[in-house]
Scaffold this motif. Sequence first.
Motif, PDB file in Angstrom:
ATOM      1  N   GLN A 115      -1.244  -7.201  12.994  1.00  0.00           N
ATOM      2  CA  GLN A 115      -0.008  -7.079  12.234  1.00  0.00           C
ATOM      3  C   GLN A 115       0.875  -8.294  12.502  1.00  0.00           C
ATOM      4  O   GLN A 115       0.712  -8.989  13.497  1.00  0.00           O
ATOM      5  N   THR A 124       5.201   1.479   5.680  1.00  0.00           N
ATOM      6  CA  THR A 124       4.321   1.155   4.562  1.00  0.00           C
ATOM      7  C   THR A 124       3.635  -0.181   4.823  1.00  0.00           C
ATOM      8  O   THR A 124       4.308  -1.172   5.111  1.00  0.00           O
ATOM      9  N   PRO A 125       2.305  -0.248   4.713  1.00  0.00           N
ATOM     10  CA  PRO A 125       1.605  -1.520   4.925  1.00  0.00           C
ATOM     11  C   PRO A 125       1.789  -2.468   3.738  1.00  0.00           C
ATOM     12  O   PRO A 125       1.877  -2.041   2.588  1.00  0.00           O
ATOM     13  N   THR A 137      -8.916  -3.366   8.214  1.00  0.00           N
ATOM     14  CA  THR A 137      -7.696  -3.222   7.417  1.00  0.00           C
ATOM     15  C   THR A 137      -7.316  -1.754   7.287  1.00  0.00           C
ATOM     16  O   THR A 137      -6.142  -1.386   7.407  1.00  0.00           O
ATOM     17  N   SER A 138      -8.306  -0.904   7.063  1.00  0.00           N
ATOM     18  CA  SER A 138      -8.048   0.532   6.975  1.00  0.00           C
ATOM     19  C   SER A 138      -7.488   1.064   8.292  1.00  0.00           C
ATOM     20  O   SER A 138      -6.551   1.874   8.311  1.00  0.00           O
ATOM     21  N   PHE A 145      -2.185   4.986   0.423  1.00  0.00           N
ATOM     22  CA  PHE A 145      -3.295   4.575   1.271  1.00  0.00           C
ATOM     23  C   PHE A 145      -4.533   5.445   1.041  1.00  0.00           C
ATOM     24  O   PHE A 145      -4.463   6.673   1.052  1.00  0.00           O
ATOM     25  N   TYR A 147      -8.784  -4.775  -0.970  1.00  0.00           N
ATOM     26  CA  TYR A 147      -7.488  -4.177  -0.666  1.00  0.00           C
ATOM     27  C   TYR A 147      -7.105  -3.122  -1.705  1.00  0.00           C
ATOM     28  O   TYR A 147      -6.507  -2.099  -1.368  1.00  0.00           O
ATOM     29  N   THR A 199       0.874   3.618   8.798  1.00  0.00           N
ATOM     30  CA  THR A 199       1.364   4.817   8.112  1.00  0.00           C
ATOM     31  C   THR A 199       1.659   5.939   9.105  1.00  0.00           C
ATOM     32  O   THR A 199       2.594   6.721   8.896  1.00  0.00           O
ATOM     33  N   CYS A 248      -3.905   0.028   8.623  1.00  0.00           N
ATOM     34  CA  CYS A 248      -3.080   0.819   7.709  1.00  0.00           C
ATOM     35  C   CYS A 248      -2.847   2.226   8.258  1.00  0.00           C
ATOM     36  O   CYS A 248      -1.754   2.789   8.107  1.00  0.00           O
ATOM     37  N   CYS A 253       0.845  -1.201   0.000  1.00  0.00           N
ATOM     38  CA  CYS A 253       0.000   0.000   0.000  1.00  0.00           C
ATOM     39  C   CYS A 253       0.879   1.249   0.000  1.00  0.00           C
ATOM     40  O   CYS A 253       1.201   1.803   1.054  1.00  0.00           O
TER      41      CYS A 253
END
Length: 226
Positions: free
Chosen positions: A149, A191-192, A178-179, A91, A207, A186, A182, A88
Amino acid sequence: MIHLLHNPVWAALSTHQSYMNQGDETLKYFPADICPFVGLENWGEEDLRTLSTSLPSDRTFSMPLSKEVVLPDDFQVVFAIPLYQMICQHFQPFENRAIAMVPLTEVHVPQMLRLTEQTKPGPFYQRTIAFGNYHGIFDADKLVSMAGQRLQTHTHTEVSAICTDPLYLGKSYAKALTSHLCSLITSAGKTPFLHVRQDNAAAIGLYQKLGFEISTEIFFTVFRKK
């Protein structure tokens, strides 16, 4: 630095997660109750002999790599599947304030184990929560969706264990979690990235909406000594 993620276990255990390494400077692997991943800096024929001489024989291991590897004859492949690695770089956050997400702790591990056993997002063990930043969504007292994670280098952090109880699909829970992960990654200046089955078109599309792009093919192999 993206090329380091083509050998992500070695990259993680050589940098940010070196404190978890149960091997040595040649062969690196995580504790058995946290993660089955093993890493070598190189995966040539001579390097692979290290697996035969140095890996514990009483546990199953797995390796995510950007190339296929033929294991020595004294190993048996339990399971193998092609994945995509997605990164990502740009993002695109998703926010739904109606979805309540809460941090998960050790008290939630029994429910986390039940949910991952039901949905099979990837290996999840008694102490996998040690990777940190696990968050979940509950229906009353029942955990119905989660994400966290896993692998980390100094520049990248993997989003993992993204899963939802089948009875709760279609509510954007996985997208929200997920958001959220991320955003945390970030905000920490990293970086994811993540891994997804190549046949999971719905997840890949989700995604991509968050800004992930396919970076490489990953060959995921589960194996143990014969």
